[in-house]
Design a protein around this motif. Structure first.
Motif, PDB file in Angstrom:
ATOM      1  N   ILE A  24      20.660 -38.510  19.696  1.00 10.88           N
ATOM      2  CA  ILE A  24      20.874 -37.699  20.902  1.00 10.88           C
ATOM      3  C   ILE A  24      21.143 -36.285  20.413  1.00 10.88           C
ATOM      4  CG2 ILE A  24      22.367 -37.305  22.908  1.00 10.88           C
ATOM      5  CD1 ILE A  24      23.163 -40.328  22.684  1.00 10.88           C
ATOM      6  N   VAL A  25      20.427 -35.320  20.996  1.00 11.25           N
ATOM      7  CA  VAL A  25      20.644 -33.930  20.607  1.00 11.25           C
ATOM      8  C   VAL A  25      21.526 -33.264  21.650  1.00 11.25           C
ATOM      9  CG1 VAL A  25      19.531 -31.705  20.127  1.00 11.25           C
ATOM     10  CG2 VAL A  25      18.357 -33.834  19.546  1.00 11.25           C
ATOM     11  N   VAL A  26      22.545 -32.556  21.192  1.00 10.03           N
ATOM     12  CA  VAL A  26      23.351 -31.796  22.147  1.00 10.03           C
ATOM     13  C   VAL A  26      23.576 -30.403  21.582  1.00 10.03           C
ATOM     14  CG1 VAL A  26      25.496 -32.808  21.248  1.00 10.03           C
ATOM     15  CG2 VAL A  26      25.513 -31.738  23.479  1.00 10.03           C
ATOM     16  N   GLY A  27      23.385 -29.408  22.444  1.00  5.25           N
ATOM     17  CA  GLY A  27      23.673 -28.025  22.056  1.00  5.25           C
ATOM     18  C   GLY A  27      24.739 -27.506  22.987  1.00  5.25           C
ATOM     19  N   SER A  28      25.892 -27.155  22.473  1.00  7.48           N
ATOM     20  CA  SER A  28      26.978 -26.678  23.331  1.00  7.48           C
ATOM     21  C   SER A  28      27.818 -25.674  22.545  1.00  7.48           C
ATOM     22  CB  SER A  28      27.844 -27.854  23.772  1.00  7.48           C
ATOM     23  OG  SER A  28      28.991 -27.396  24.453  1.00  7.48           O
ATOM     24  N   PRO A  29      27.924 -24.435  23.061  1.00 11.01           N
ATOM     25  CA  PRO A  29      27.279 -23.857  24.230  1.00 11.01           C
ATOM     26  C   PRO A  29      25.745 -23.919  24.090  1.00 11.01           C
ATOM     27  CG  PRO A  29      29.008 -22.400  23.392  1.00 11.01           C
ATOM     28  CD  PRO A  29      28.830 -23.479  22.387  1.00 11.01           C
ATOM     29  N   ALA A  30      25.083 -23.989  25.246  1.00 12.08           N
ATOM     30  CA  ALA A  30      23.658 -24.285  25.220  1.00 12.08           C
ATOM     31  C   ALA A  30      22.788 -23.049  25.397  1.00 12.08           C
ATOM     32  CB  ALA A  30      23.327 -25.290  26.319  1.00 12.08           C
ATOM     33  N   ASN A  31      21.669 -23.090  24.722  1.00 15.09           N
ATOM     34  CA  ASN A  31      20.554 -22.196  24.975  1.00 15.09           C
ATOM     35  C   ASN A  31      19.538 -23.041  25.719  1.00 15.09           C
ATOM     36  OD1 ASN A  31      18.327 -20.586  24.886  1.00 15.09           O
ATOM     37  ND2 ASN A  31      18.068 -20.640  22.665  1.00 15.09           N
ATOM     38  N   PRO A  32      19.072 -22.715  26.915  1.00  9.97           N
ATOM     39  CA  PRO A  32      19.185 -21.432  27.604  1.00  9.97           C
ATOM     40  C   PRO A  32      20.248 -21.379  28.699  1.00  9.97           C
ATOM     41  CG  PRO A  32      17.545 -22.764  28.720  1.00  9.97           C
ATOM     42  CD  PRO A  32      18.110 -23.610  27.602  1.00  9.97           C
ATOM     43  N   THR A  33      20.968 -22.462  28.980  1.00 15.22           N
ATOM     44  CA  THR A  33      21.765 -22.486  30.214  1.00 15.22           C
ATOM     45  C   THR A  33      23.144 -21.862  30.053  1.00 15.22           C
ATOM     46  OG1 THR A  33      22.705 -24.635  29.652  1.00 15.22           O
ATOM     47  CG2 THR A  33      20.669 -24.668  30.947  1.00 15.22           C
ATOM     48  N   GLY A  34      23.629 -21.770  28.815  1.00 13.69           N
ATOM     49  CA  GLY A  34      24.992 -21.280  28.588  1.00 13.69           C
ATOM     50  C   GLY A  34      26.043 -22.348  28.851  1.00 13.69           C
ATOM     51  N   ALA A  35      25.614 -23.565  29.196  1.00 17.91           N
ATOM     52  CA  ALA A  35      26.602 -24.610  29.528  1.00 17.91           C
ATOM     53  C   ALA A  35      27.439 -24.985  28.306  1.00 17.91           C
ATOM     54  CB  ALA A  35      25.884 -25.860  30.044  1.00 17.91           C
ATOM     55  N   VAL A  36      28.731 -25.124  28.555  1.00 15.74           N
ATOM     56  CA  VAL A  36      29.645 -25.607  27.520  1.00 15.74           C
ATOM     57  C   VAL A  36      30.056 -27.015  27.951  1.00 15.74           C
ATOM     58  CG1 VAL A  36      31.863 -25.220  26.373  1.00 15.74           C
ATOM     59  CG2 VAL A  36      30.459 -23.256  27.062  1.00 15.74           C
ATOM     60  N   GLN A  37      29.709 -27.996  27.165  1.00 18.87           N
ATOM     61  CA  GLN A  37      29.984 -29.374  27.577  1.00 18.87           C
ATOM     62  C   GLN A  37      31.480 -29.666  27.463  1.00 18.87           C
ATOM     63  OE1 GLN A  37      27.675 -30.956  29.093  1.00 18.87           O
ATOM     64  NE2 GLN A  37      26.083 -29.472  28.521  1.00 18.87           N
ATOM     65  N   PRO A  38      32.082 -30.213  28.535  1.00 23.38           N
ATOM     66  CA  PRO A  38      33.499 -30.556  28.466  1.00 23.38           C
ATOM     67  C   PRO A  38      33.757 -31.592  27.360  1.00 23.38           C
ATOM     68  CG  PRO A  38      32.657 -30.723  30.718  1.00 23.38           C
ATOM     69  CD  PRO A  38      31.476 -30.523  29.832  1.00 23.38           C
ATOM     70  N   ARG A  39      34.973 -31.585  26.860  1.00 25.33           N
ATOM     71  CA  ARG A  39      35.317 -32.499  25.764  1.00 25.33           C
ATOM     72  C   ARG A  39      35.010 -33.964  26.131  1.00 25.33           C
ATOM     73  NH1 ARG A  39      37.767 -32.144  20.977  1.00 25.33           N
ATOM     74  NH2 ARG A  39      38.473 -34.117  20.172  1.00 25.33           N
ATOM     75  N   ALA A  40      35.291 -34.326  27.391  1.00 21.03           N
ATOM     76  CA  ALA A  40      35.065 -35.723  27.800  1.00 21.03           C
ATOM     77  C   ALA A  40      33.584 -36.092  27.664  1.00 21.03           C
ATOM     78  CB  ALA A  40      35.533 -35.919  29.242  1.00 21.03           C
ATOM     79  N   VAL A  41      32.700 -35.154  27.952  1.00 19.15           N
ATOM     80  CA  VAL A  41      31.259 -35.416  27.823  1.00 19.15           C
ATOM     81  C   VAL A  41      30.899 -35.608  26.355  1.00 19.15           C
ATOM     82  CG1 VAL A  41      28.961 -34.362  28.087  1.00 19.15           C
ATOM     83  CG2 VAL A  41      30.621 -34.202  29.954  1.00 19.15           C
ATOM     84  N   MET A  42      31.415 -34.725  25.497  1.00 16.00           N
ATOM     85  CA  MET A  42      31.117 -34.845  24.060  1.00 16.00           C
ATOM     86  C   MET A  42      31.633 -36.192  23.533  1.00 16.00           C
ATOM     87  SD  MET A  42      29.443 -32.124  23.078  1.00 16.00           S
ATOM     88  CE  MET A  42      29.589 -32.072  21.309  1.00 16.00           C
ATOM     89  N   GLU A  43      32.812 -36.585  23.999  1.00 18.50           N
ATOM     90  CA  GLU A  43      33.388 -37.861  23.538  1.00 18.50           C
ATOM     91  C   GLU A  43      32.498 -39.030  23.940  1.00 18.50           C
ATOM     92  OE1 GLU A  43      38.133 -36.668  23.516  1.00 18.50           O
ATOM     93  OE2 GLU A  43      37.351 -37.798  25.220  1.00 18.50           O
ATOM     94  N   ARG A  44      32.047 -39.008  25.195  1.00 22.33           N
ATOM     95  CA  ARG A  44      31.179 -40.108  25.673  1.00 22.33           C
ATOM     96  C   ARG A  44      29.869 -40.144  24.880  1.00 22.33           C
ATOM     97  NH1 ARG A  44      30.327 -42.206  30.616  1.00 22.33           N
ATOM     98  NH2 ARG A  44      28.909 -43.555  29.468  1.00 22.33           N
ATOM     99  N   LEU A  45      29.281 -38.968  24.654  1.00 20.82           N
ATOM    100  CA  LEU A  45      28.003 -38.927  23.925  1.00 20.82           C
ATOM    101  C   LEU A  45      28.171 -39.497  22.515  1.00 20.82           C
ATOM    102  CD1 LEU A  45      26.598 -35.392  24.933  1.00 20.82           C
ATOM    103  CD2 LEU A  45      25.919 -37.627  25.853  1.00 20.82           C
ATOM    104  N   ALA A  46      29.319 -39.171  21.892  1.00 21.16           N
ATOM    105  CA  ALA A  46      29.560 -39.645  20.522  1.00 21.16           C
ATOM    106  C   ALA A  46      29.752 -41.162  20.486  1.00 21.16           C
ATOM    107  CB  ALA A  46      30.777 -38.933  19.934  1.00 21.16           C
ATOM    108  N   GLU A  47      30.161 -41.725  21.627  1.00 19.89           N
ATOM    109  CA  GLU A  47      30.441 -43.177  21.662  1.00 19.89           C
ATOM    110  C   GLU A  47      29.208 -44.013  21.997  1.00 19.89           C
ATOM    111  OE1 GLU A  47      34.920 -42.515  23.437  1.00 19.89           O
ATOM    112  OE2 GLU A  47      33.375 -43.446  24.702  1.00 19.89           O
ATOM    113  N   LEU A  48      28.115 -43.350  22.412  1.00 21.55           N
ATOM    114  CA  LEU A  48      26.990 -44.120  22.955  1.00 21.55           C
ATOM    115  C   LEU A  48      26.235 -44.945  21.911  1.00 21.55           C
ATOM    116  CD1 LEU A  48      25.516 -41.657  25.644  1.00 21.55           C
ATOM    117  CD2 LEU A  48      26.819 -43.756  26.018  1.00 21.55           C
TER     118      LEU A  48
END
Ligand SMILES: Cc1ncc(COP(=O)(O)O)c(C=O)c1O
Length: 403
Positions: free
Chosen positions: A176-200
């Motif tokens: 799974i690829v994650v870019g945070s802060p993201a290009n092009p949207t500028g979105a910063v993924q909340p910690r809870a999202v990063m935690e879930r992604l790491a657990e998948l």
């Protein structure tokens, strides 16, 4: 046309055919042609900070050249730079990283080349939240894998829905690829999202090149703070405005470090020796410059966002991080590629078409704001009359159609 000769080998590889052009670069390259004809362009198309690198970094590079430090280095990078990166991560992430897990590369792009080479096998699927950095799917395809795009939405602040990512996992999902802060949207993924992604389950490839470039109350969560199994990509291009130095790194799981080292030995040998000296200086003495750039970007974000909103672009929320605005341009046309090139030719402003970042960003344009005030003001002043003409035209067409 004559039929292809079955005995003659195909001229170019299927692998190289699988890549799409990087449209931000295509805009830049057309802009360069116009500049050769004497046209002056306001460049908002690339993630190219219009700031000087830390003076200590430029000095360290020049000093290293003066000392003739121009040899190959250890393929993993010179030890003092690896140490400096590990120490900096210790402070930024709040968790110490063994120097042995840090491999220095020629920009984050090379870190991607090596990491995807290590992970992606023919037939593997790689999940990529979209809109996405244009090169991610191309890297996956290059290695014979299949990019699987998982949409995010402007209404959700472009935040990733981990349930959607989980639902896209199949037995073939490798990463799974994650870019945070993201290009092009500028979105910063909340910690809870990063935690879930790491657990998948699938390996996380976390592109942290914009980490620290955040506004308001937002905070970056490094995948390094969540465990030891992610490939974490980062570099000097953005935070320290050092794009042309071509210097980055990957922090890899311990089990992958030897493989990455062998890939690096074969594909690149090492990053440039004198540039690595600049990296140490940037980490040790560049904090002041980085803080000034962030402060300037905060101000330029407002300048650009407000200017674009006034002209009729749709921007639901201010970008949370990085230094881009992905603005809804449907008022001026639905074909973002056509619109961006029209604005380049007529307004002499370089902008990246949304389609570069996937179908989810079609109808949008991406603007960079890590720029001088004057560049942004010039761009806004040039865009306004051309966009007014474009929308008057399309309103006229709509009326003609009885709409
Ligand atoms: C998300 C992202 N990753 C990687 C890169 C490439 O960076 P580098 O200059 O370190 O190769 C960029 C450049 O714009 C980027 O936006």
């Amino acid at each position: 046309m004559s039929a292809p000769n079955p005995r003659k080998p195909r001229q170019w590889t299927v692998r190289s055919d699988a890549l799409e052009p990087f449209l931000a670069m295509e805009v830049l390259e057309r802009a360069a042609e116009l500049e050769r004809q004497g046209v002056e362009i306001a460049h908002l198309e690339l993630g190219e900070p219009e700031f000087a690198p830390p003076p200590a970094a430029s000095r360290a590079c020049a000093d290293a050249l003066a000392r003739d430090e121009t040899n190959y280095t250890d393929s993993r990078g010179i030890w003092p730079l690896r140490e400096a990166i590990a120490a900096d991560l210790g402070v930024r992430v709040g968790r110490s990283v063994p120097v042995e897990r840090v491999l220095v590369t020629q920009g984050t792009s090379s870190a991607m080349t090596l990491s995807f080479a290590c992970l992606v096998e023919a037939g593997d699927e790689v999940l990529i939240p979209t809109p996405h950095y244009p090169c991610y799917p191309n890297f996956v395809r290059f290695y014979g894998g299949e990019p699987v795009l998982v949409p995010t939405a402007a209404e959700d602040g472009w935040h990733i829905d981990p349930d959607r990512v989980a639902a896209a996992i199949t037995p073939r999902t490798k990463a799974i690829v994650v870019g945070s802060p993201a290009n092009p949207t500028g979105a910063v993924q909340p910690r809870a999202v990063m935690e879930r992604l790491a657990e998948l389950g699938p390996t996380l490839i976390s592109d942290e090149i914009y980490s620290g470039l955040v506004y308001d109350e937002h905070q970056t969560t490094s995948a390094l703070s969540l465990g030891d199994e992610a490939f974490v990509l980062d570099g000097f291009s953005k935070r320290y405005a050092m794009t042309g130095f071509r210097l980055g790194w990957v922090v890899a799981p311990e089990a992958a470090t030897r493989r990455l080292q062998i890939l690096q030995q074969n594909l690149f040998i090492s990053a440039n020796s004198f540039v690595q000296c600049a990296g140490i200086a940037a980490l040790e003495e560049g904090a002041g410059m980085a803080a000034q750039m962030l402060e300037a970007c905060t101000e330029r974000r407002s300048l650009l966002v407000e200017g674009l909103r006034r002209m009729g672009f749709g921007i639901d929320r201010d970008p949370e991080g990085a230094f881009y605005v992905l603005a809804d341009a449907t008022r001026f046309g639905s074909d973002s590629r056509r619109l961006a090139f029209e604005l380049l030719e007529r307004a002499h402003v370089g902008i990246t078409p949304g389609i570069d970042f996937g179908e989810a960003a079609e109808g949008r344009l991406r603007f960079c704001y890590a720029l001088g005030r004057e560049t942004i003001e010039t761009a806004l002043a040039r865009l306004e009359p051309v966009l007014e003409e474009i929308s008057a035209h399309s309103d006229g067409r709509m009326k003609g159609m009885g709409a």
